[in-house]
Design a protein around this motif. Structure first.
Motif, PDB file in Angstrom:
ATOM      1  N   ASN A 298      70.085 -18.156 -45.218  1.00  0.00           N
ATOM      2  CA  ASN A 298      71.429 -18.663 -45.505  1.00  0.00           C
ATOM      3  C   ASN A 298      71.830 -18.455 -46.945  1.00  0.00           C
ATOM      4  OD1 ASN A 298      70.560 -21.244 -47.017  1.00  0.00           O
ATOM      5  ND2 ASN A 298      69.445 -21.340 -45.093  1.00  0.00           N
ATOM      6  N   ILE A 299      70.881 -18.587 -47.881  1.00  0.00           N
ATOM      7  CA  ILE A 299      71.253 -18.464 -49.282  1.00  0.00           C
ATOM      8  C   ILE A 299      71.775 -17.060 -49.579  1.00  0.00           C
ATOM      9  CG2 ILE A 299      68.935 -17.849 -50.051  1.00  0.00           C
ATOM     10  CD1 ILE A 299      71.390 -19.990 -51.979  1.00  0.00           C
ATOM     11  N   LEU A 300      71.145 -16.039 -48.904  1.00  0.00           N
ATOM     12  CA  LEU A 300      71.596 -14.676 -49.152  1.00  0.00           C
ATOM     13  C   LEU A 300      73.010 -14.488 -48.639  1.00  0.00           C
ATOM     14  CD1 LEU A 300      68.408 -12.749 -48.016  1.00  0.00           C
ATOM     15  CD2 LEU A 300      69.036 -13.346 -50.324  1.00  0.00           C
ATOM     16  N   TYR A 301      73.300 -15.116 -47.504  1.00  0.00           N
ATOM     17  CA  TYR A 301      74.604 -14.886 -46.902  1.00  0.00           C
ATOM     18  C   TYR A 301      75.688 -15.662 -47.624  1.00  0.00           C
ATOM     19  CZ  TYR A 301      72.725 -12.092 -43.226  1.00  0.00           C
ATOM     20  OH  TYR A 301      72.141 -11.069 -42.543  1.00  0.00           O
ATOM     21  N   ILE A 302      75.337 -16.847 -48.109  1.00  0.00           N
ATOM     22  CA  ILE A 302      76.329 -17.625 -48.850  1.00  0.00           C
ATOM     23  C   ILE A 302      76.788 -16.857 -50.073  1.00  0.00           C
ATOM     24  CG2 ILE A 302      76.550 -19.648 -50.315  1.00  0.00           C
ATOM     25  CD1 ILE A 302      76.947 -20.339 -47.536  1.00  0.00           C
ATOM     26  N   LEU A 303      75.866 -16.106 -50.645  1.00  0.00           N
ATOM     27  CA  LEU A 303      76.225 -15.376 -51.853  1.00  0.00           C
ATOM     28  C   LEU A 303      76.896 -14.040 -51.563  1.00  0.00           C
ATOM     29  CD1 LEU A 303      73.003 -16.047 -53.932  1.00  0.00           C
ATOM     30  CD2 LEU A 303      75.255 -16.993 -54.309  1.00  0.00           C
ATOM     31  N   SER A 304      77.178 -13.763 -50.297  1.00  0.00           N
ATOM     32  CA  SER A 304      77.856 -12.498 -49.980  1.00  0.00           C
ATOM     33  C   SER A 304      79.059 -12.782 -49.123  1.00  0.00           C
ATOM     34  CB  SER A 304      76.911 -11.567 -49.217  1.00  0.00           C
ATOM     35  OG  SER A 304      75.667 -11.497 -49.834  1.00  0.00           O
ATOM     36  N   PRO A 305      80.151 -13.194 -49.702  1.00  0.00           N
ATOM     37  CA  PRO A 305      81.327 -13.553 -48.905  1.00  0.00           C
ATOM     38  C   PRO A 305      81.864 -12.382 -48.089  1.00  0.00           C
ATOM     39  CG  PRO A 305      81.700 -13.992 -51.250  1.00  0.00           C
ATOM     40  CD  PRO A 305      80.360 -13.407 -51.136  1.00  0.00           C
ATOM     41  N   VAL A 306      81.706 -11.168 -48.592  1.00  0.00           N
ATOM     42  CA  VAL A 306      82.199 -10.017 -47.841  1.00  0.00           C
ATOM     43  C   VAL A 306      81.477  -9.910 -46.506  1.00  0.00           C
ATOM     44  CG1 VAL A 306      82.493  -7.533 -47.872  1.00  0.00           C
ATOM     45  CG2 VAL A 306      82.733  -8.820 -49.974  1.00  0.00           C
ATOM     46  N   THR A 307      80.143 -10.048 -46.576  1.00  0.00           N
ATOM     47  CA  THR A 307      79.369  -9.983 -45.333  1.00  0.00           C
ATOM     48  C   THR A 307      79.797 -11.080 -44.386  1.00  0.00           C
ATOM     49  OG1 THR A 307      77.534  -9.318 -46.721  1.00  0.00           O
ATOM     50  CG2 THR A 307      77.059  -9.747 -44.419  1.00  0.00           C
ATOM     51  N   MET A 308      80.030 -12.259 -44.932  1.00  0.00           N
ATOM     52  CA  MET A 308      80.431 -13.374 -44.071  1.00  0.00           C
ATOM     53  C   MET A 308      81.730 -13.041 -43.358  1.00  0.00           C
ATOM     54  SD  MET A 308      78.215 -15.878 -44.402  1.00  0.00           S
ATOM     55  CE  MET A 308      78.374 -17.567 -44.894  1.00  0.00           C
ATOM     56  N   THR A 309      82.646 -12.416 -44.090  1.00  0.00           N
ATOM     57  CA  THR A 309      83.902 -12.046 -43.446  1.00  0.00           C
ATOM     58  C   THR A 309      83.652 -11.056 -42.319  1.00  0.00           C
ATOM     59  OG1 THR A 309      84.747 -12.104 -45.702  1.00  0.00           O
ATOM     60  CG2 THR A 309      86.267 -11.420 -43.982  1.00  0.00           C
ATOM     61  N   ILE A 310      82.805 -10.076 -42.628  1.00  0.00           N
ATOM     62  CA  ILE A 310      82.507  -9.075 -41.602  1.00  0.00           C
ATOM     63  C   ILE A 310      81.884  -9.740 -40.381  1.00  0.00           C
ATOM     64  CG2 ILE A 310      81.103  -7.051 -41.077  1.00  0.00           C
ATOM     65  CD1 ILE A 310      81.435  -6.177 -43.930  1.00  0.00           C
ATOM     66  N   ILE A 311      80.965 -10.658 -40.647  1.00  0.00           N
ATOM     67  CA  ILE A 311      80.327 -11.349 -39.520  1.00  0.00           C
ATOM     68  C   ILE A 311      81.373 -12.090 -38.710  1.00  0.00           C
ATOM     69  CG2 ILE A 311      78.670 -13.101 -38.841  1.00  0.00           C
ATOM     70  CD1 ILE A 311      77.030 -12.471 -41.231  1.00  0.00           C
ATOM     71  N   ALA A 312      82.292 -12.732 -39.403  1.00  0.00           N
ATOM     72  CA  ALA A 312      83.315 -13.492 -38.682  1.00  0.00           C
ATOM     73  C   ALA A 312      84.138 -12.590 -37.790  1.00  0.00           C
ATOM     74  CB  ALA A 312      84.221 -14.218 -39.688  1.00  0.00           C
ATOM     75  N   VAL A 313      84.528 -11.441 -38.343  1.00  0.00           N
ATOM     76  CA  VAL A 313      85.350 -10.520 -37.550  1.00  0.00           C
ATOM     77  C   VAL A 313      84.585 -10.032 -36.329  1.00  0.00           C
ATOM     78  CG1 VAL A 313      86.460  -8.285 -37.589  1.00  0.00           C
ATOM     79  CG2 VAL A 313      86.732  -9.827 -39.511  1.00  0.00           C
ATOM     80  N   VAL A 314      83.356  -9.596 -36.588  1.00  0.00           N
ATOM     81  CA  VAL A 314      82.545  -9.092 -35.482  1.00  0.00           C
ATOM     82  C   VAL A 314      82.350 -10.178 -34.433  1.00  0.00           C
ATOM     83  CG1 VAL A 314      80.240  -8.298 -34.863  1.00  0.00           C
ATOM     84  CG2 VAL A 314      81.365  -7.346 -36.839  1.00  0.00           C
ATOM     85  N   ALA A 315      82.047 -11.382 -34.910  1.00  0.00           N
ATOM     86  CA  ALA A 315      81.785 -12.475 -33.967  1.00  0.00           C
ATOM     87  C   ALA A 315      83.022 -12.754 -33.126  1.00  0.00           C
ATOM     88  CB  ALA A 315      81.372 -13.724 -34.736  1.00  0.00           C
ATOM     89  N   LEU A 316      84.161 -12.828 -33.766  1.00  0.00           N
ATOM     90  CA  LEU A 316      85.380 -13.104 -33.018  1.00  0.00           C
ATOM     91  C   LEU A 316      85.673 -12.019 -32.001  1.00  0.00           C
ATOM     92  CD1 LEU A 316      88.100 -14.647 -35.258  1.00  0.00           C
ATOM     93  CD2 LEU A 316      87.228 -15.432 -33.090  1.00  0.00           C
ATOM     94  N   ALA A 317      85.571 -10.782 -32.458  1.00  0.00           N
ATOM     95  CA  ALA A 317      85.802  -9.676 -31.514  1.00  0.00           C
ATOM     96  C   ALA A 317      84.871  -9.783 -30.331  1.00  0.00           C
ATOM     97  CB  ALA A 317      85.609  -8.346 -32.238  1.00  0.00           C
ATOM     98  N   THR A 318      83.607 -10.113 -30.620  1.00  0.00           N
ATOM     99  CA  THR A 318      82.642 -10.235 -29.529  1.00  0.00           C
ATOM    100  C   THR A 318      83.032 -11.346 -28.584  1.00  0.00           C
ATOM    101  OG1 THR A 318      80.982  -9.570 -31.138  1.00  0.00           O
ATOM    102  CG2 THR A 318      80.195 -10.418 -29.038  1.00  0.00           C
ATOM    103  N   ILE A 319      83.403 -12.490 -29.150  1.00  0.00           N
ATOM    104  CA  ILE A 319      83.773 -13.621 -28.295  1.00  0.00           C
ATOM    105  C   ILE A 319      84.853 -13.199 -27.308  1.00  0.00           C
ATOM    106  CG2 ILE A 319      84.853 -15.888 -28.250  1.00  0.00           C
ATOM    107  CD1 ILE A 319      83.687 -16.448 -30.963  1.00  0.00           C
ATOM    108  N   LEU A 320      85.914 -12.609 -27.871  1.00  0.00           N
ATOM    109  CA  LEU A 320      87.055 -12.314 -27.013  1.00  0.00           C
ATOM    110  C   LEU A 320      86.759 -11.178 -26.056  1.00  0.00           C
ATOM    111  CD1 LEU A 320      89.876 -12.855 -29.600  1.00  0.00           C
ATOM    112  CD2 LEU A 320      89.294 -14.250 -27.625  1.00  0.00           C
ATOM    113  N   LEU A 321      86.094 -10.149 -26.533  1.00  0.00           N
ATOM    114  CA  LEU A 321      85.782  -9.024 -25.659  1.00  0.00           C
ATOM    115  C   LEU A 321      84.943  -9.466 -24.478  1.00  0.00           C
ATOM    116  CD1 LEU A 321      85.834  -5.771 -25.637  1.00  0.00           C
ATOM    117  CD2 LEU A 321      83.473  -6.013 -26.269  1.00  0.00           C
TER     118      LEU A 321
END
Lengths: 166, 105, 636
Positions: free
Chosen positions: C271-294
């Motif tokens: 978690n500490i690595l991801y907290i320090l990488s907001p860009v990755t978090m955004t990417i994860i959010a997008v991917v996750a959302l797309a996955t949910i809906l798809l």
């Protein structure tokens, strides 16, 4: 002085016999000339005061090896003339090869300065006693191993000579 | 009186080389297997003499001991060589090396 | 008992089970396997409980080193375990749900000739999963990571005589592998940056880095690629529906409760690595959302009961990743736990239905099974209600927490997640009504009337139903007067990342109530719509599918993603390999190698003419050679 003449005599004898070994048409002549060569060389040994070697040389070479050759020639009747000789070219090439070898050897020797410091008195190491002492003290192992060598040769010769059991 | 003072070593060298080359020529010229063997003996002897000569001139007995052993080996070799030649003669009836070329390709 | 022994035994028990069952899989009688297989998992569970209760209030992380596995220069990797709240939670999920599923499998696989082999593989899987969650450094996690991938392959292709199943297993493994490449690259980058690979070292060094550090960005992205492969997010998700080729308990354990959650665990652990990488978090959010809906949209039109559940799993994993991406780590773990309960329940229930119908998996041929399979009906209903997020079942609390935290991050994200929740309720109840409602539309086998499953299968269903019902108590949010046990339990693991948390807006209680109400209303509306459509109007029968509208066909064919992958990736690879074989291998390399052999033969043929057999010639050449040697010696 005296020794010098003996040396020259023996040398000429040896060389003459050697050439006759090659030139003879019948093998038996070659054998006899070779024996003569051996005696000449034995003489050389005596000149060098290698007495033990001289005697052993005569006994082994002239007495045993040449006798073997004679036996083989006579018993198997191998005294046929040399058949149509080898082609002239082959002989010529062979002689040239030999002479080349000679020249090369001479060339080698010329490169080295062979001035050895020697004691003008006759060396004593060729005497039986001295040679024997050194042989048995320092070179005992090869001496014993040579007996095994002879054993092997004997067994081999007998085995090779046996007639096949039909 | 000593050979060593009147005959320089070079003479022995040349003499023995001549004998050796005679032996070589004999090996190459002759067609009789026995004579070839004899030429080989001639070569060996020339070497023996040279070794003994050097041994005498440098007062080192190792040369003569070596000659002794060479003679041992030469004797054994002749025995075996002759046995082989006899065998060859018995099986093929000839000891002409031009005839004995069964190891051809 | 010493702590170390207990900790070592927890993964060792399943390994022992695997070794025993694997070695004697032809000879051990089934009765023994039926006890050994689940027994070792129960042993691990008990040991984990002992560990938990003996630690008591001391929930600080404890590391156990067993031996140094790799020591090469700067790289020192011990075989070590880390026992902290996060790993304990995962151990409980794995061994608890695993044990229940093992018991179920005793009944489900009773008539299968590969009974022993099945339990051997399942035990191996549990062992690998335990290694994964208990490791204290990335390589040990990776061992477990690979191990579960392997077991997934072995178990998907369990009925190996069917080539289709083997293909599905291969597909799963290969897609996993693609993810693993990302994981490996991430590990390499980790090592070059931090010069160590164990959690303690990495995290303590990482804390001193600035947010948005580019190396961290690369590392987290690469690790996330690994998670994408393992947890079936876009684009590496197509293996999971195909993986339904394996026996149903496998789908329950591996593809619902544990293996696919490994990615979530990995991100939560880092978690500490991801907290320090907001860009990755955004990417994860997008991917996750797309996955949910798809995945949710595809699930609406599926007709195989297990495939619906498979897409549902993909969708719910998307929720977990969504939670991770907004920093709600304990929320993600909570949803992971409740999802394990109700998804395993749903899969096992589906297995019960399939078992009763003699292998039928098409829901169009089911229906009206309520009277024949009462226990299955009740437990399945529990699971469906839970996953739809209806209080007071566990799914409601976990999903609600995720939605709340998402709203705190961005309302746009919340909107899409909310849509996903509605779709979830719709397709789940569609499935429920089509399977259990109305009349039976299929055909029964003669001599096999529809009957309820045996106790070994229904008892696990009941236990899981209870857990799905009451699991919410684990983390009752303050809104409802609870005290968030799980969040506090996991707080030590995630606490140090909270100060670095950015962009989290505190939400007022009123907003929370409003959001909960909107969600609940939407869900109930969806359930009503499904009831109307599938129960009242009786739609969803075997209709003529070619007359569907265009957009329905696309979604029903899973957006043709499989075909796309086949066209883009599979066919070129096969073409390339065929090319390499025909041209490079056969024509070039074979010719070279054979050519060498031919050259040797030809040279030999030429050289043999030297052997004239003429002794005189030989002697001549010998003398010539000697002369030459001596001559050259003089020259040189």
């Amino acid at each position: 002085m005296f020794t010098k003449y003996i040396f020259i005599l023996l040398t000429v004898l040896a060389l003459y016999s050697g050439i006759m070994v090659l030139v003879s048409r019948k093998p038996i002549h070659s054998v006899l000339f070779l024996t003569l060569t051996f005696f000449a060389i034995a003489g050389h040994y005596v000149l060098l005061n290698a007495q033990f070697l001289a005697v052993v040389h005569v006994i082994v070479y002239a007495g045993a090896i040449m006798v073997l050759f004679l036996f083989t020639v006579m018993l198997l009747n191998l005294n046929k003339d040399e058949h149509s000789p080898k082609s002239r070219w082959a002989k010529l090439l062979a002689v040239i090869a030999g002479c080349m070898l000679m020249l090369t050897l001479i060339g080698i020797f010329r490169n080295y300065d062979l001035a050895v410091a020697y004691d003008p008195m006759m060396t004593q190491i060729g005497l039986v006693k001295n040679l024997g002492k050194i042989l048995y003290e320092n070179y005992l192992l090869p001496f014993e191993l040579s007996s095994i060598l002879f054993l092997t040769a004997m067994v081999g010769a007998v085995l090779l000579g046996k007639k096949e059991q039909l | 009186m000593s050979t060593l003072s009147s005959v320089p070593i070079d003479y022995y060298l040349v003499f023995c080389s001549l004998l050796f080359c005679l032996g070589v020529i004999g090996v190459l010229i002759k067609r009789n297997a026995l004579v070839i063997l004899m030429s080989v003996e001639l070569m060996i002897n020339s070497i023996n003499l040279l070794l003994a000569a050097f041994s005498a001139y440098t007062n080192d007995p190792a040369g003569q001991i070596f000659v002794f052993f060479i003679m041992v080996v030469a004797a054994a070799e002749v025995a075996i060589g002759l046995a082989i030649i006899v065998l060859i003669y018995r099986t093929t009836g000839s000891i002409d090396i031009n005839v004995l070329n069964k190891l051809k390709w | 008992m010493k702590m170390e022994l207990i900790v070592a035994l927890i993964p060792l028990m399943p390994l022992l089970g695997f070794l025993v069952l694997g070695a004697g899989f032809r000879t051990i009688p089934r009765k023994i396997t039926a006890w050994v297989g689940p027994g070792v998992i129960l042993a691990s569970l008990i040991l984990a409980l002992v560990l938990f209760f003996s630690n008591g209030k001391n929930t600080g992380p404890t590391e156990y080193h067993f031996f140094t596995w790799i020591s090469a220069g700067e790289l020192r990797i011990p075989l070590g375990f880390l026992i902290d709240p996060l790993s304990l939670l995962m151990i409980f999920v794995v061994t608890g749900v695993g044990f229940i599923i093992h018991v179920y499998s005793v009944g489900y696989m009773k008539d299968d000739p590969g009974f022993n082999r099945f339990f051997a593989f399942m035990n191996l899987f549990v062992f690998s999963m335990l290694l994964l969650v208990m490791g204290n450094n990335y390589p040990v996690m990776f061992i477990g990571w690979e191990g579960v991938g392997l077991c997934s392959y072995l178990l998907i292709g369990f009925w190996f005589r069917n080539q289709e199943y083997n293909n599905a297993a291969k597909k799963a493994f290969i897609m996993n592998r693609i993810g693993d490449l990302g994981f490996l690259l991430g590990m390499f980058l980790l090592f070059t940056t931090f010069h160590t690979l164990d959690y303690h070292g990495v995290f303590s060094q990482a804390r001193s880095l600035q947010p948005g550090d580019s190396t961290l960005l690369a590392i987290t992205l690469l690790l996330f690629v690994g998670a994408v492969g393992k947890s079936a997010q876009i684009p590496l998700y197509t293996w999971l529906p195909d993986a339904m080729a394996g026996p149903t308990p496998v789908s329950a354990l591996i593809h619902a409760a544990t293996m696919v959650t490994a990615g979530v665990y990995m991100v939560a652990r880092s978690n500490i690595l991801y907290i320090l990488s907001p860009v990755t978090m955004t990417i994860i959010a997008v991917v996750a959302l797309a996955t949910i809906l798809l995945a949710a949209s595809i699930a609406v039109f599926q007709k195989d009961i297990k495939k619906i559940l498979a897409y549902s799993t993909i969708s719910q994993l998307g929720y977990m990743f969504l939670a991770l991406s907004v920093g709600a780590f304990s929320g993600a773990m909570f949803h992971l736990t409740t999802h394990a309960f109700f998804k395993a329940l749903l899969f096992l229930g589906a297995g019960s239905v399939i078992h009763a119908l003699g292998g039928e998996q098409d829901i169009r041929k089911m229906g009206g099974l309520r009277k024949a399979l009462p226990v299955t009906w009740l437990t399945f209903l529990t699971g469906t209600v839970a996953i739809s997020g209806i209080p007071p079942l566990s799914g409601f609390f976990s999903k609600d927490e995720i939605l709340m935290k998402t709203f705190g991050s961005s309302s746009l994200l919340w909107l899409f997640a909310w849509l996903g929740a509605l779709l979830t309720a719709f397709y789940m109840f569609r499935m429920f009504y089509l399977v259990f409602g109305n009349q039976f539309r299929g055909t029964t086998r003669p001599g096999h009337p529809l009957h309820e499953s045996p106790l070994t299968m229904t008892l696990p269903l009941i236990v899981l139903a209870f857990l799905s019902f009451a699991g919410g108590a684990l983390n009752m949010p303050g809104l409802f007067g609870g005290n968030q046990l799980l969040e506090h339990f996991l707080a030590p693991v995630f606490s140090r990342s909270s100060p670095a948390l950015q962009g989290e807006l505190p939400i007022s209680h009123a907003t929370e109530w409003l959001l909960t109400g909107i969600t609940l209303a939407g869900v109930l509306l969806m359930i009503f719509w499904a009831w109307r459509r599938y129960v009242v109007k009786g739609k969803g029968l075997l209709t003529d599918e070619t007359r569907r509208p265009f957009w329905v066909r696309i979604v029903a064919e899973k957006y043709r993603i499989d075909e796309l992958y086949d066209f883009l990736l599979v066919k070129p690879s096969l073409w390339l390999s065929r090319f390499l074989h025909d041209v490079v291998e056969l024509r070039i390399i074979d010719r070279m190698v054979n050519g060498i052999g031919q050259a040797a033969i030809r040279t030999g043929n030429l050289l043999r003419y030297i052997q004239t057999g003429n002794v005189g010639f030989y002697l001549f050449v010998m003398v010539l050679g000697v002369i030459l040697i001596m001559f050259f010696n003089i020259l040189i």
